[in-house]
Each structure stands twice: as structure tokens, then as C-alpha cells.
Motif scaffolding. Sequence first.
Motif, mmCIF file in Angstrom:
data_model
loop_
_atom_site.group_PDB
_atom_site.id
_atom_site.type_symbol
_atom_site.label_atom_id
_atom_site.label_comp_id
_atom_site.label_asym_id
_atom_site.label_seq_id
_atom_site.Cartn_x
_atom_site.Cartn_y
_atom_site.Cartn_z
ATOM 1 N N ALA A 124 0.839 -1.206 0.000
ATOM 2 C CA ALA A 124 0.000 0.000 0.000
ATOM 3 C C ALA A 124 0.872 1.254 0.000
ATOM 4 O O ALA A 124 0.553 2.244 -0.669
ATOM 5 N N THR A 125 1.981 1.207 0.721
ATOM 6 C CA THR A 125 2.905 2.351 0.747
ATOM 7 C C THR A 125 3.571 2.543 -0.608
ATOM 8 O O THR A 125 3.678 3.675 -1.102
ATOM 9 N N VAL A 126 3.995 1.455 -1.230
ATOM 10 C CA VAL A 126 4.583 1.556 -2.568
ATOM 11 C C VAL A 126 3.554 2.148 -3.537
ATOM 12 O O VAL A 126 3.870 3.035 -4.333
ATOM 13 N N ASP A 127 2.326 1.681 -3.436
ATOM 14 C CA ASP A 127 1.252 2.173 -4.298
ATOM 15 C C ASP A 127 1.019 3.665 -4.103
ATOM 16 O O ASP A 127 0.953 4.419 -5.078
ATOM 17 N N ILE A 128 0.917 4.108 -2.863
ATOM 18 C CA ILE A 128 0.594 5.516 -2.630
ATOM 19 C C ILE A 128 1.774 6.425 -2.990
ATOM 20 O O ILE A 128 1.573 7.564 -3.412
ATOM 21 N N LEU A 129 2.995 5.922 -2.856
ATOM 22 C CA LEU A 129 4.147 6.708 -3.314
ATOM 23 C C LEU A 129 4.126 6.848 -4.838
ATOM 24 O O LEU A 129 4.406 7.933 -5.371
ATOM 25 N N ALA A 130 3.799 5.768 -5.539
ATOM 26 C CA ALA A 130 3.669 5.838 -7.004
ATOM 27 C C ALA A 130 2.519 6.769 -7.386
ATOM 28 O O ALA A 130 2.635 7.548 -8.343
ATOM 29 N N LEU A 131 1.426 6.704 -6.639
ATOM 30 C CA LEU A 131 0.295 7.605 -6.884
ATOM 31 C C LEU A 131 0.721 9.057 -6.739
ATOM 32 O O LEU A 131 0.424 9.894 -7.595
ATOM 33 N N GLY A 132 1.425 9.365 -5.666
ATOM 34 C CA GLY A 132 1.871 10.747 -5.445
ATOM 35 C C GLY A 132 2.783 11.252 -6.548
ATOM 36 O O GLY A 132 2.641 12.380 -7.030
ATOM 37 N N GLY A 133 3.715 10.414 -6.985
ATOM 38 C CA GLY A 133 4.614 10.811 -8.074
ATOM 39 C C GLY A 133 3.874 11.009 -9.381
ATOM 40 O O GLY A 133 4.114 11.983 -10.109
ATOM 41 N N THR A 164 -0.255 9.674 2.492
ATOM 42 C CA THR A 164 1.030 8.957 2.476
ATOM 43 C C THR A 164 1.643 8.959 3.867
ATOM 44 O O THR A 164 2.121 7.924 4.353
ATOM 45 N N TYR A 165 1.597 10.107 4.511
ATOM 46 C CA TYR A 165 2.075 10.204 5.899
ATOM 47 C C TYR A 165 1.310 9.226 6.799
ATOM 48 O O TYR A 165 1.905 8.507 7.610
ATOM 49 N N LEU A 166 -0.008 9.182 6.654
ATOM 50 C CA LEU A 166 -0.821 8.276 7.471
ATOM 51 C C LEU A 166 -0.496 6.809 7.177
ATOM 52 O O LEU A 166 -0.403 5.990 8.087
#
Length: 185
Positions: A124-133, A164-166
Motif C-alpha cells: 500500500a505504501t509503494v502504491d501511494i508513493l507511485a500515486l503521489g509521483g 502517504t504520511y498516514l
Amino acid sequence: MTTYIPSLTLPSFAFENPAVAILLPVLCGTATGFAMSPSVSQTAYRKLKQPPLHPPGYVFGPVWTALYATMGYTAYRAYTTGASSMNPNTVALAKHGATLYTIQLALNLVWTPLYFGLGRPIPATVDILALGGTLACLVNIWGQVDPVCGWLLAPYLGWVSFATYLCVGSGYLNNWDFRSAMKKD
């Protein structure tokens, strides 16, 4: 850097019709949220150790609904503005943005099942980091097509940054293991 990739892009009618453009992310986001069972998601959210500044669970539904509607309107505005431009560079940017939009929407919709459905904080963290980028690139691209579109996506980018922080915070505080919180009582 990506470009316009038809096989990774929603069909043009999803951008050209304002009702479709707005309702598509709203309905997909709502369906994803309800597929995870809101009561199960809220129970898991309450059981997980959360970082400081985490909002109550009832905040997420209304915020995401507003963000989905805004991203849909932005998709409509950027695509129709860019596609009707006489400048070939603007047309290319609009189509490039349509590909990025489709990718970010898919990443957005996958996050909830990863985090709540499967209890997998690392993916989920990898996903949300890719989403943010991807979203940051989209803000830049569609901001060149129509500066208003860049500004319309700013709250979404801000919320994804906070999410992402959460996500990272709850993953860290729970030792990257949600199994105990995801157990059904």
C-alpha cells in the motif's frame, strides 16, 4: 517520462462528457470503498496504531467524494481544453495527461484493497508513493494545458501527501503487520 499510451488510457468519451468524467471516479471510488465493507475498514482503522494528526474515520468518505468529483471535472476541463487547442504541443500534453490520469486513478483505486482488504501496508505504501509521483506529474502536465487544472488538482495532491504520511506512519507504528487489526472478532 510517459507519453500518450492509448492502451493505458481511458477512452476519450470518459474525458469529453462532463457527467461521465465526474461520475466515473466518484462511482469507482465509492464502489471500491463499499467493496471493502465500511464497517470492517473503520473497525480496522480504529484498531491500528495511528500517527499524530490522524483524522476520525468518518472524514474520509466526504473528502474522497469531493476529491473524486474535482479530479473528474479537472479531467474533463484539461482534456477538452487541450484537445480543442490549435497548438499541437497542448494537444499532446492533454493526451499525455489522460494517460497519467488513468494510471493515477488505477493506483488510487488499488490502495484501499491493499491497505484494508489485504492488510498489506508495504505494498500500500509503494502504491501511494507511485500515486503521489504520478499525480505530481499530472499536475504539472495539465497545469501547462490550463493553469486552473493544475490548481484544481492541488488539494488532491495535498490530501494524497497527507494520506502517504498516514499510510507510512500506521505501517511503521504497527511494525508493518496489520494481521492482528484485520482479524475478525
